[in-house]
Design an enzyme around this catalytic site. Structure first.
Site, mmCIF file in Angstrom:
data_model
loop_
_atom_site.group_PDB
_atom_site.id
_atom_site.type_symbol
_atom_site.label_atom_id
_atom_site.label_comp_id
_atom_site.label_asym_id
_atom_site.label_seq_id
_atom_site.Cartn_x
_atom_site.Cartn_y
_atom_site.Cartn_z
ATOM 1 N N GLY A 1 25.686 22.706 20.787
ATOM 2 C CA GLY A 1 25.858 24.149 20.655
ATOM 3 C C GLY A 1 25.582 24.656 19.257
ATOM 4 O O GLY A 1 25.105 23.924 18.381
ATOM 5 N N ARG B 1 34.098 43.189 11.614
ATOM 6 C CA ARG B 1 34.104 41.746 11.825
ATOM 7 C C ARG B 1 33.813 41.018 10.513
ATOM 8 O O ARG B 1 33.138 41.550 9.618
ATOM 9 C CB ARG B 1 33.026 41.331 12.844
ATOM 10 N N GLY C 1 30.610 19.121 22.294
ATOM 11 C CA GLY C 1 29.921 20.375 22.022
ATOM 12 C C GLY C 1 28.859 20.218 20.953
ATOM 13 O O GLY C 1 28.528 21.162 20.236
ATOM 14 N N TYR D 1 40.593 33.318 27.329
ATOM 15 C CA TYR D 1 40.099 32.423 26.266
ATOM 16 C C TYR D 1 41.165 32.245 25.194
ATOM 17 O O TYR D 1 41.429 31.147 24.719
ATOM 18 C CB TYR D 1 38.836 33.046 25.673
HETATM 19 P P1 NAP Z 1 28.235 27.053 22.169
HETATM 20 O O1 NAP Z 1 27.059 27.285 21.320
HETATM 21 O O2 NAP Z 1 28.424 27.847 23.405
HETATM 22 O O3 NAP Z 1 28.256 25.500 22.570
HETATM 23 C C1 NAP Z 1 29.230 25.050 23.478
HETATM 24 C C2 NAP Z 1 29.142 23.558 23.521
HETATM 25 O O4 NAP Z 1 30.136 23.085 24.425
HETATM 26 C C3 NAP Z 1 27.788 23.061 24.004
HETATM 27 O O5 NAP Z 1 27.439 21.885 23.318
HETATM 28 C C4 NAP Z 1 28.065 22.767 25.464
HETATM 29 O O6 NAP Z 1 27.242 21.756 26.011
HETATM 30 C C5 NAP Z 1 29.499 22.265 25.378
HETATM 31 N N1 NAP Z 1 30.161 22.362 26.667
HETATM 32 C C6 NAP Z 1 30.519 23.494 27.323
HETATM 33 N N2 NAP Z 1 31.083 23.169 28.498
HETATM 34 C C7 NAP Z 1 31.067 21.802 28.581
HETATM 35 C C8 NAP Z 1 31.493 20.866 29.532
HETATM 36 N N3 NAP Z 1 32.059 21.247 30.697
HETATM 37 N N4 NAP Z 1 31.312 19.555 29.295
HETATM 38 C C9 NAP Z 1 30.747 19.158 28.144
HETATM 39 N N5 NAP Z 1 30.331 19.979 27.168
HETATM 40 C C10 NAP Z 1 30.484 21.298 27.410
HETATM 41 O O7 NAP Z 1 29.585 27.199 21.329
HETATM 42 P P2 NAP Z 1 29.772 27.305 19.739
HETATM 43 O O8 NAP Z 1 29.516 28.707 19.329
HETATM 44 O O9 NAP Z 1 29.033 26.186 19.085
HETATM 45 O O10 NAP Z 1 31.352 27.079 19.600
HETATM 46 C C11 NAP Z 1 31.844 25.813 19.230
HETATM 47 C C12 NAP Z 1 33.349 25.942 19.106
HETATM 48 O O11 NAP Z 1 33.651 26.926 18.103
HETATM 49 C C13 NAP Z 1 34.020 26.412 20.389
HETATM 50 O O12 NAP Z 1 35.210 25.674 20.614
HETATM 51 C C14 NAP Z 1 34.346 27.876 20.121
HETATM 52 O O13 NAP Z 1 35.516 28.286 20.829
HETATM 53 C C15 NAP Z 1 34.572 27.889 18.638
HETATM 54 N N6 NAP Z 1 34.310 29.198 18.015
HETATM 55 C C16 NAP Z 1 33.078 29.773 18.133
HETATM 56 C C17 NAP Z 1 32.873 31.042 17.566
HETATM 57 C C18 NAP Z 1 31.531 31.744 17.656
HETATM 58 O O14 NAP Z 1 31.452 32.910 17.212
HETATM 59 N N7 NAP Z 1 30.494 31.122 18.191
HETATM 60 C C19 NAP Z 1 33.908 31.678 16.878
HETATM 61 C C20 NAP Z 1 35.144 31.021 16.766
HETATM 62 C C21 NAP Z 1 35.332 29.776 17.346
HETATM 63 P P3 NAP Z 1 25.807 22.151 26.658
HETATM 64 O O15 NAP Z 1 24.931 22.519 25.516
HETATM 65 O O16 NAP Z 1 25.367 20.908 27.369
HETATM 66 O O17 NAP Z 1 26.065 23.309 27.587
HETATM 67 O O1 GFB Z 2 30.676 39.034 19.195
HETATM 68 P P1 GFB Z 2 31.278 40.005 20.149
HETATM 69 O O2 GFB Z 2 30.668 40.122 21.514
HETATM 70 O O3 GFB Z 2 32.783 39.663 20.405
HETATM 71 O O4 GFB Z 2 31.251 41.457 19.433
HETATM 72 P P2 GFB Z 2 34.098 39.985 19.567
HETATM 73 C C1 GFB Z 2 31.604 42.588 20.178
HETATM 74 C C2 GFB Z 2 31.482 43.830 19.313
HETATM 75 O O5 GFB Z 2 30.094 44.054 18.975
HETATM 76 C C3 GFB Z 2 31.922 45.067 20.111
HETATM 77 C C4 GFB Z 2 29.637 45.258 19.625
HETATM 78 O O6 GFB Z 2 32.365 46.042 19.218
HETATM 79 C C5 GFB Z 2 30.612 45.478 20.773
HETATM 80 O O7 GFB Z 2 30.626 46.842 21.172
HETATM 81 N N1 GFB Z 2 28.244 45.073 20.065
HETATM 82 C C6 GFB Z 2 27.221 45.886 19.756
HETATM 83 C C7 GFB Z 2 27.777 44.053 20.786
HETATM 84 N N2 GFB Z 2 26.073 45.431 20.304
HETATM 85 C C8 GFB Z 2 26.404 44.271 20.945
HETATM 86 C C9 GFB Z 2 25.634 43.322 21.673
HETATM 87 O O8 GFB Z 2 24.413 43.449 21.852
HETATM 88 N N3 GFB Z 2 26.295 42.244 22.162
HETATM 89 C C10 GFB Z 2 27.642 42.067 21.987
HETATM 90 N N4 GFB Z 2 28.229 40.945 22.479
HETATM 91 N N5 GFB Z 2 28.421 42.973 21.308
HETATM 92 C C11 GFB Z 2 34.760 37.734 20.632
HETATM 93 C C12 GFB Z 2 35.726 37.205 21.660
HETATM 94 O O9 GFB Z 2 35.150 39.022 20.261
HETATM 95 O O10 GFB Z 2 34.777 36.942 19.471
HETATM 96 C C13 GFB Z 2 35.395 35.813 22.023
HETATM 97 O O11 GFB Z 2 35.695 38.038 22.824
HETATM 98 C C14 GFB Z 2 34.998 34.954 20.849
HETATM 99 O O12 GFB Z 2 36.499 35.256 22.706
HETATM 100 C C15 GFB Z 2 34.249 35.685 19.748
HETATM 101 O O13 GFB Z 2 36.103 34.335 20.301
HETATM 102 C C16 GFB Z 2 34.202 34.898 18.469
HETATM 103 O O14 GFB Z 2 33.929 39.597 18.158
HETATM 104 O O15 GFB Z 2 34.525 41.368 19.882
#
Ligand code: NAP
Ligand code: GFB
Length: 324
Positions: free
Chosen positions: A20, A218, A17, A146
């Site tokens: 990403g 959040r 990843g 998830y």
């Molecule tokens: P992201 O921006 O969506 O990036 C996902 C990464 O995974 C990309 O590098 C993607 O590669 C790679 N990937 C997805 N499917 C793949 C596959 N089949 N084979 C190889 N690589 C693959 O995700 P992120 O936000 O950086 O999240 C990174 C980690 O943090 C994840 O495990 C996520 O669950 C965790 N996390 C994220 C958040 C958040 O708010 N973003 C919050 C809590 C935990 P490509 O670029 O080539 O598609």
């Molecule tokens: O980041 P988000 O999509 O996911 O935030 P969660 C959702 C909250 O933001 C809800 C409000 O209360 C939505 O109603 N919201 C307002 C919006 N405007 C927007 C918008 O333009 N886009 C989005 N996406 N939301 C996720 C999990 O929960 O947290 C995933 O579902 C992941 O699995 C992520 O782990 C970190 O924070 O609610």
């Protein structure tokens, strides 16, 4: 010559990843501030190996022969994407995680740091949530696929560490945002969604539409701050039990306040409206970072408004190439 007689292999970190949001932040931190001392780093994207494919996964591990792995790769998305694809989120992540952890064992990786999320905790719970509560009840129904897939990493970590002796652990980030995020409005998370929508509304002279009531709460962590903490976990955290990486409970804000921070950062003048026909999702998932602070009393986070400003500036400067 037995393995024990061989000199320990020099540290080589494979990051799944790597392309990403979090992976690019880790690349920046390692590049600008230095990663683990003298370690070599390899950042994978899906172009290097489809981690849904066990052969491609093992081939990548055999090619690089890492000693350490930061496992970020996942199918991830915001609330609305999760609501529409719970099965895909479950399957993709269960398969990717099993392929990666199995390949790690096969090439003798000594430590794996995987990633859970604060949104996988039980929906009906006391607050603040802490690391001991992961399996104490069903997750929120909007992202159960998830959530259960991610919870299994914790189970796998215990099993791999027990059976093979490696140090397989995990971090539990709260909502992450920053440059290189997925700014796609229907699939991405709230902050990048609001940044993208504000950018478009500014050009079209329309209000910024916030989905839901704006009342849910959040904790947001800047991707660069998270990357620094993942680096610390990789080199200095030795538990198998996971650790929450989040700003404090006192830094929890409402979605409305997050939208206002985007409006301020973009100098947006178009006004905010709330589309309450859209789901609010989980109202809160307040996480405690007490365990992190016990280990790192010095931990500091980029001020939220500064991080939002840097993210907005990055998006505007990279609009054509950004994921949207
Ligand atoms: P992201 O921006 O969506 O990036 C996902 C990464 O995974 C990309 O590098 C993607 O590669 C790679 N990937 C997805 N499917 C793949 C596959 N089949 N084979 C190889 N690589 C693959 O995700 P992120 O936000 O950086 O999240 C990174 C980690 O943090 C994840 O495990 C996520 O669950 C965790 N996390 C994220 C958040 C958040 O708010 N973003 C919050 C809590 C935990 P490509 O670029 O080539 O598609
Ligand atoms: O980041 P988000 O999509 O996911 O935030 P969660 C959702 C909250 O933001 C809800 C409000 O209360 C939505 O109603 N919201 C307002 C919006 N405007 C927007 C918008 O333009 N886009 C989005 N996406 N939301 C996720 C999990 O929960 O947290 C995933 O579902 C992941 O699995 C992520 O782990 C970190 O924070 O609610």
């Amino acid at each position: 010559m037995s393995d024990q007689d061989k000199a320990p292999r020099p540290m080589k970190v494979l990051v799944t990843g790597g392309s990403g949001l979090v992976g690019r932040a880790l690349q920046q931190v390692v590049g600008e501030e230095g990663g683990a001392k003298d370690a070599e780093w390899v950042f994978l994207s899906s172009k290097d190996a489809d981690l849904m494919n066990p052969e491609e996964t093992l081939s990548a591990f055999l090619e690089h022969e890492p000693t350490h792995v930061v496992h970020l790769a996942a199918m991830i998305g915001g609330l609305f994407h999760n609501m529409r694809h719970n099965l895909d989120f479950w399957r993709h992540n269960v398969i990717i995680n099993d392929n990666v952890l199995q390949a790690a064992v096969k090439v003798g990786v000594v430590k794996v740091v995987s990633t859970l999320s604060t949104c996988i905790f039980p929906d009906k719970t006391t607050y603040p949530i802490d690391e001991s509560m992961i399996h104490n009840g069903p997750p929120h129904e909007t992202n159960f696929g998830y959530a259960y897939a991610k919870r299994m990493i914790d189970v796998q970590n215990r099993a791999y560490s027990q059976q093979f002796g490696g140090r397989f652990t995990a971090v539990i980030p709260t909502n992450v945002f920053g440059p290189h995020d997925n700014f796609n409005i229907s699939r991405g998370h709230v902050l990048p969604g609001l940044v993208h929508k504000a950018y478009c509304a500014q050009k079209e002279g329309t209000p910024l539409v916030v989905w839901g009531s704006g009342r849910p709460r959040r904790q947001f962590i800047y991707s660069l701050d998270l990357a620094r903490l993942i680096l610390w976990v990789l080199t200095d955290y030795d538990e198998i039990d996971p650790i929450i990486l989040s700003v404090g409970e006192e830094d929890e804000i409402s979605i409305k306040e997050a939208a206002e921070a985007v409006v301020e950062a973009m100098d947006f003048k178009g006004g905010i409206s709330f589309d309450t026909s859209k789901s609010d999702g989980q109202f809160m998932k307040t996480a405690s970072n007490a365990k992190l602070r016990r280990y790192r009393p010095d931990v500091a986070f980029t001020p939220f408004k500064q991080a939002v400003k840097e993210t907005c500036d990055w998006f505007a400067a990279n609009y054509d190439s950004a994921r949207k």
